[in-house]
Design an enzyme around this catalytic site. Structure first.
Site, PDB file in Angstrom:
ATOM      1  N   GLY A 209      -1.101 -31.399 -19.099  1.00 17.27           N
ATOM      2  CA  GLY A 209      -2.025 -31.467 -17.963  1.00 17.27           C
ATOM      3  C   GLY A 209      -2.139 -32.882 -17.428  1.00 17.27           C
TER       4      GLY A 209
ATOM      5  N   ASP B 138       7.079 -32.204 -16.889  1.00 15.34           N
ATOM      6  CA  ASP B 138       5.782 -32.484 -16.255  1.00 15.34           C
ATOM      7  C   ASP B 138       5.984 -33.227 -14.938  1.00 15.34           C
ATOM      8  OD1 ASP B 138       4.514 -31.312 -18.423  1.00 15.34           O
ATOM      9  OD2 ASP B 138       4.418 -33.197 -19.532  1.00 15.34           O
TER      10      ASP B 138
ATOM     11  N   LYS C 193      12.998 -43.860 -19.018  1.00 11.36           N
ATOM     12  CA  LYS C 193      12.079 -44.778 -19.721  1.00 11.36           C
ATOM     13  C   LYS C 193      11.350 -44.055 -20.833  1.00 11.36           C
ATOM     14  CE  LYS C 193      11.309 -47.999 -15.933  1.00 11.36           C
ATOM     15  NZ  LYS C 193      10.541 -47.992 -14.686  1.00 11.36           N
TER      16      LYS C 193
HETATM   17  O1  RIB Z   1       5.351 -32.191 -21.874  1.00 11.23           O
HETATM   18  C1  RIB Z   1       5.216 -33.266 -22.727  1.00 11.23           C
HETATM   19  C2  RIB Z   1       3.875 -33.243 -23.417  1.00 11.23           C
HETATM   20  O2  RIB Z   1       3.809 -32.134 -24.264  1.00 11.23           O
HETATM   21  C3  RIB Z   1       3.590 -34.426 -24.300  1.00 11.23           C
HETATM   22  O3  RIB Z   1       2.998 -35.494 -23.613  1.00 11.23           O
HETATM   23  C4  RIB Z   1       2.721 -33.863 -25.393  1.00 11.23           C
HETATM   24  O4  RIB Z   1       1.379 -34.273 -25.322  1.00 11.23           O
HETATM   25  C5  RIB Z   1       2.855 -32.350 -25.268  1.00 11.23           C
HETATM   26  O5  RIB Z   1       1.701 -31.796 -24.854  1.00 11.23           O
END
Ligand code: RIB
Length: 296
Positions: free
Chosen positions: A41, A244, A277
């Site tokens: 999130g 993400d 990175k």
């Molecule tokens: O998608 C990566 C994330 O998955 C990491 O930052 C870790 O906290 C897990 O939740």
């Protein structure tokens, strides 16, 4: 500017780098240990803020020092945190991550993220309904995810659901979200093994977006064409947070009015920059950095 909210996890990532990921039962020497901001999130919120969006994070941390640090980090990245709560007697969500040989393993302990329930959502309902888009993942209880999807769909607020970590998504929720962004493994869990990726994509044009790691990302356009944006070849430092970054960038560009193709090309470029990175949030690019790659 469009307002985007994330309701999701806020974790501290305890990241160990090693020559490779250990096998079952094996002990390895690590090269480094870092406590860094993470959580799917929070990562997606930071990815969007770095790209210039107006973002608010909704969720819960524990009443420990890490909770304060994680909120400070979000604020420093330009994410609004007015409705993040603190759970007494609970620890902040933690992910134990091993990075080695261009890959990773992650174990997530939910902590306070597990307390993001209907009551919390009811308390922030007005702020959520004032958003132009809501972005969700699977690191808060799944019944809360379903509750938010129902609420947003009743009020016509578009929702991006990144169903990670893998868990089933009820058909009713699949129908109600605007975009569903599983990886191939998550897609099998949701839709079963019967259909091919292409068949699935055709069933949900401009809704289902399947990420395929180093092979890129695919969707089916409104005219029935399957679009695959191949991943860019980059030197991998740390793939944590690449998904993400892709989700955040996609949400930002769709909210800004880009068509699916343009938004996915942009998101794919952003994700490729993020893996150059270290750390889930360490490599997330600014809009200028993405533009530079796209103009090359
Ligand atoms: O998608 C990566 C994330 O998955 C990491 O930052 C870790 O906290 C897990 O939740």
């Amino acid at each position: 500017m469009m307002k985007i909210a994330v309701v999701g996890s806020i974790n501290v990532d305890m990241t160990v780098t090693a020559e490779r990921i250990p096998k079952k039962g094996e002990t390895l020497r690590g090269d480094s240990l870092h406590y860094i901001p993470g959580g799917k999130g929070a990562n997606q919120a930071v990815a969007m803020a770095k790209l210039g969006a107006e973002v608010e994070m909704f969720g819960l941390v524990g009443d420990d020092a890490m909770g304060v640090k994680m909120i400070d980090n979000l604020k420093a990245q330009g994410v609004k945190c007015d409705h993040i709560g603190t759970v007494k007697g609970e620890s902040t969500g933690t992910a134990v991550i091993t990075v080695g040989e261009s890959d990773n393993t992650i174990i997530v302990v939910a902590g306070a993220n597990g307390k993001v329930d209907k009551n919390y959502i009811d308390g922030v309902k007005d702020a959520l309904l004032a958003q132009d888009m809501v972005v969700l993942q699977h690191e808060i209880p799944l019944e809360t995810v379903a509750y938010i999807v129902n609420l947003m769909s009743e009020h016509g607020v578009p929702v991006v659901l990144n169903p990670a970590p893998a868990a089933n998504v009820p058909a009713e929720i699949v129908e109600k979200v605007t975009y569903l962004t599983p990886n191939e493994h998550e897609a099998v869990l949701i839709f079963g093994e019967g259909a091919s990726t292409e068949e699935l994509l055709r069933k949900y044009p401009e809704k289902l977006i399947i990420t395929q790691g180093s092979r890129g990302v695919s969707t089916c356009l409104a005219d029935g064409t399957i679009l695959t944006v191949p991943a860019r070849k980059v030197e991998v430092v740390d793939t944590t947070g690449a998904g993400d970054t892709l989700n955040g960038a996609f949400a930002v560009r769709r909210a800004a009015g880009d068509d699916m193709e343009k938004a996915l090309i942009y998101a794919n470029a952003a994700a490729s920059l993020s893996i150059g990175k270290f750390g889930a949030q360490g490599g997330m690019p600014t809009a200028e950095e993405v533009e530079e790659v796209l103009n090359k």
